[in-house]
Design a protein around this motif. Structure first.
Motif, PDB file in Angstrom:
ATOM      1  N   LEU A  42       0.830  -1.211   0.000  1.00  0.00           N
ATOM      2  CA  LEU A  42       0.000   0.000   0.000  1.00  0.00           C
ATOM      3  C   LEU A  42       0.864   1.262   0.000  1.00  0.00           C
ATOM      4  O   LEU A  42       0.524   2.252  -0.638  1.00  0.00           O
ATOM      5  CB  LEU A  42      -0.950  -0.017   1.191  1.00  0.00           C
ATOM      6  N   ARG A  43       1.998   1.228   0.689  1.00  0.00           N
ATOM      7  CA  ARG A  43       2.932   2.357   0.669  1.00  0.00           C
ATOM      8  C   ARG A  43       3.469   2.567  -0.744  1.00  0.00           C
ATOM      9  O   ARG A  43       3.550   3.699  -1.236  1.00  0.00           O
ATOM     10  CB  ARG A  43       4.078   2.088   1.644  1.00  0.00           C
ATOM     11  N   SER A  44       3.790   1.480  -1.415  1.00  0.00           N
ATOM     12  CA  SER A  44       4.268   1.569  -2.799  1.00  0.00           C
ATOM     13  C   SER A  44       3.189   2.097  -3.730  1.00  0.00           C
ATOM     14  O   SER A  44       3.467   2.861  -4.650  1.00  0.00           O
ATOM     15  CB  SER A  44       4.749   0.192  -3.284  1.00  0.00           C
ATOM     16  N   ALA A  45       1.936   1.691  -3.503  1.00  0.00           N
ATOM     17  CA  ALA A  45       0.828   2.195  -4.318  1.00  0.00           C
ATOM     18  C   ALA A  45       0.656   3.700  -4.110  1.00  0.00           C
ATOM     19  O   ALA A  45       0.424   4.444  -5.071  1.00  0.00           O
ATOM     20  CB  ALA A  45      -0.467   1.456  -3.964  1.00  0.00           C
ATOM     21  N   ALA A  46       0.788   4.169  -2.870  1.00  0.00           N
ATOM     22  CA  ALA A  46       0.689   5.608  -2.599  1.00  0.00           C
ATOM     23  C   ALA A  46       1.824   6.361  -3.291  1.00  0.00           C
ATOM     24  O   ALA A  46       1.619   7.448  -3.843  1.00  0.00           O
ATOM     25  CB  ALA A  46       0.716   5.871  -1.097  1.00  0.00           C
ATOM     26  N   GLN A  47       3.013   5.777  -3.312  1.00  0.00           N
ATOM     27  CA  GLN A  47       4.134   6.405  -3.996  1.00  0.00           C
ATOM     28  C   GLN A  47       3.901   6.429  -5.514  1.00  0.00           C
ATOM     29  O   GLN A  47       4.255   7.399  -6.184  1.00  0.00           O
ATOM     30  CB  GLN A  47       5.434   5.684  -3.658  1.00  0.00           C
ATOM     31  N   ALA A  48       3.278   5.387  -6.044  1.00  0.00           N
ATOM     32  CA  ALA A  48       2.952   5.368  -7.468  1.00  0.00           C
ATOM     33  C   ALA A  48       1.919   6.450  -7.792  1.00  0.00           C
ATOM     34  O   ALA A  48       2.008   7.116  -8.828  1.00  0.00           O
ATOM     35  CB  ALA A  48       2.430   3.987  -7.875  1.00  0.00           C
ATOM     36  N   PHE A  49       0.933   6.623  -6.909  1.00  0.00           N
ATOM     37  CA  PHE A  49      -0.053   7.693  -7.094  1.00  0.00           C
ATOM     38  C   PHE A  49       0.658   9.049  -7.102  1.00  0.00           C
ATOM     39  O   PHE A  49       0.396   9.894  -7.954  1.00  0.00           O
ATOM     40  CB  PHE A  49      -1.106   7.649  -5.979  1.00  0.00           C
ATOM     41  N   ALA A  50       1.564   9.263  -6.143  1.00  0.00           N
ATOM     42  CA  ALA A  50       2.297  10.530  -6.056  1.00  0.00           C
ATOM     43  C   ALA A  50       3.126  10.774  -7.314  1.00  0.00           C
ATOM     44  O   ALA A  50       3.185  11.902  -7.808  1.00  0.00           O
ATOM     45  CB  ALA A  50       3.192  10.535  -4.823  1.00  0.00           C
ATOM     46  N   ALA A  51       3.737   9.737  -7.841  1.00  0.00           N
ATOM     47  CA  ALA A  51       4.531   9.884  -9.062  1.00  0.00           C
ATOM     48  C   ALA A  51       3.637  10.231 -10.252  1.00  0.00           C
ATOM     49  O   ALA A  51       3.998  11.055 -11.093  1.00  0.00           O
ATOM     50  CB  ALA A  51       5.312   8.599  -9.341  1.00  0.00           C
ATOM     51  N   ALA A  52       2.456   9.607 -10.316  1.00  0.00           N
ATOM     52  CA  ALA A  52       1.536   9.880 -11.424  1.00  0.00           C
ATOM     53  C   ALA A  52       0.898  11.263 -11.300  1.00  0.00           C
ATOM     54  O   ALA A  52       0.435  11.823 -12.293  1.00  0.00           O
ATOM     55  CB  ALA A  52       0.447   8.811 -11.471  1.00  0.00           C
ATOM     56  N   ALA A  53       0.885  11.825 -10.090  1.00  0.00           N
ATOM     57  CA  ALA A  53       0.228  13.113  -9.853  1.00  0.00           C
ATOM     58  C   ALA A  53       1.148  14.296 -10.161  1.00  0.00           C
ATOM     59  O   ALA A  53       0.932  15.392  -9.664  1.00  0.00           O
ATOM     60  CB  ALA A  53      -0.260  13.185  -8.409  1.00  0.00           C
ATOM     61  N   GLN A  54       2.138  14.102 -10.983  1.00  0.00           N
ATOM     62  CA  GLN A  54       3.049  15.172 -11.397  1.00  0.00           C
ATOM     63  C   GLN A  54       2.625  15.678 -12.774  1.00  0.00           C
ATOM     64  O   GLN A  54       1.826  15.056 -13.460  1.00  0.00           O
ATOM     65  CB  GLN A  54       4.487  14.648 -11.455  1.00  0.00           C
ATOM     66  N   GLY A  55       3.182  16.761 -13.184  1.00  0.00           N
ATOM     67  CA  GLY A  55       2.912  17.308 -14.517  1.00  0.00           C
ATOM     68  C   GLY A  55       1.465  17.704 -14.691  1.00  0.00           C
ATOM     69  O   GLY A  55       0.864  18.325 -13.806  1.00  0.00           O
ATOM     70  N   PRO A  56       0.862  17.329 -15.827  1.00  0.00           N
ATOM     71  CA  PRO A  56      -0.524  17.747 -16.111  1.00  0.00           C
ATOM     72  C   PRO A  56      -1.540  17.230 -15.085  1.00  0.00           C
ATOM     73  O   PRO A  56      -2.552  17.868 -14.834  1.00  0.00           O
ATOM     74  CB  PRO A  56      -0.822  17.151 -17.489  1.00  0.00           C
ATOM     75  N   ASP A 127       2.604  22.303  -7.571  1.00  0.00           N
ATOM     76  CA  ASP A 127       3.727  21.391  -7.725  1.00  0.00           C
ATOM     77  C   ASP A 127       3.365  19.942  -7.481  1.00  0.00           C
ATOM     78  O   ASP A 127       4.156  19.051  -7.749  1.00  0.00           O
ATOM     79  CB  ASP A 127       4.868  21.789  -6.775  1.00  0.00           C
ATOM     80  N   GLY A 128       2.222  19.696  -6.912  1.00  0.00           N
ATOM     81  CA  GLY A 128       1.819  18.323  -6.651  1.00  0.00           C
ATOM     82  C   GLY A 128       2.089  17.902  -5.224  1.00  0.00           C
ATOM     83  O   GLY A 128       1.992  18.691  -4.293  1.00  0.00           O
ATOM     84  N   ILE A 129       2.474  16.657  -5.062  1.00  0.00           N
ATOM     85  CA  ILE A 129       2.622  16.038  -3.749  1.00  0.00           C
ATOM     86  C   ILE A 129       4.057  16.201  -3.252  1.00  0.00           C
ATOM     87  O   ILE A 129       5.008  15.918  -3.979  1.00  0.00           O
ATOM     88  CB  ILE A 129       2.234  14.552  -3.838  1.00  0.00           C
ATOM     89  N   THR A 130       4.185  16.641  -2.000  1.00  0.00           N
ATOM     90  CA  THR A 130       5.523  16.806  -1.421  1.00  0.00           C
ATOM     91  C   THR A 130       5.880  15.713  -0.429  1.00  0.00           C
ATOM     92  O   THR A 130       7.052  15.411  -0.256  1.00  0.00           O
ATOM     93  CB  THR A 130       5.663  18.163  -0.701  1.00  0.00           C
ATOM     94  N   ALA A 131       4.888  15.121   0.237  1.00  0.00           N
ATOM     95  CA  ALA A 131       5.177  14.079   1.227  1.00  0.00           C
ATOM     96  C   ALA A 131       3.963  13.180   1.421  1.00  0.00           C
ATOM     97  O   ALA A 131       2.824  13.601   1.231  1.00  0.00           O
ATOM     98  CB  ALA A 131       5.572  14.707   2.558  1.00  0.00           C
TER      99      ALA A 131
END
Length: 146
Positions: A42-56, A127-131
């Motif tokens: 689940l931590r990895s899934a949250a990190q994947a969400f954060a990575a996808a939430a960059q840019g557009p 800028d998106g997600i910081t933490a």
């Protein structure tokens, strides 16, 4: 002879008790390991969400996930589908809900095996997600366990 039978019975019961305690310990350790692995997934899934939430996709973060599809003009270049599901280490994850609030948000995720977690997310405007906070495990529903 009766004394020998009594001592033998006592030894047999003691041995069975020790075996039972050992088995219970192993089962507890295995259950703990499963919880740790689920939290890590689940931590990895949250990190994947954060990575996808960059840019557009970052422009979607001020909106709740329920409004992403309903307001495409707010973020014409964003693809909400990139934030709603993915695969990490061969395991699928999906977004259940995203709820923003000021400079943070609450992320509700589920893995393919039905584990759920809530994650507190810290945001920076534009800028998106910081933490990401630690996932708070919510368990599974009875329907998903069957």
């Amino acid at each position: 002879m009766p004394l020998a039978l009594g001592v033998s019975s006592l030894l047999l019961l003691g041995s069975a008790s020790i075996h039972t305690l050992s088995l219970q310990g192993r089962l507890r350790a295995a259950a703990h390991q499963q919880r740790v692995a689920g939290a890590d997934q689940l931590r990895s899934a949250a990190q994947a969400f954060a990575a996808a939430a960059q840019g557009p996709q970052a422009c979607l973060l001020p909106l709740p996930s329920a409004a992403w599809e309903a307001a495409p003009s707010a973020c014409p270049q964003a693809d909400p589908q990139l934030l709603t599901s993915g695969v990490v280490a061969g395991e699928p994850w999906r977004l259940i809900n995203w709820q923003p609030a000021a400079s943070r948000g609450t992320l509700l995720l589920a893995t393919g095996d039905g584990r759920k977690a809530q994650v507190l997310v810290h945001l920076v405007d534009g800028d998106g997600i910081t933490a990401l906070g630690e996932p708070q495990l919510l368990g599974r529903t009875a329907q998903e366990e069957a």
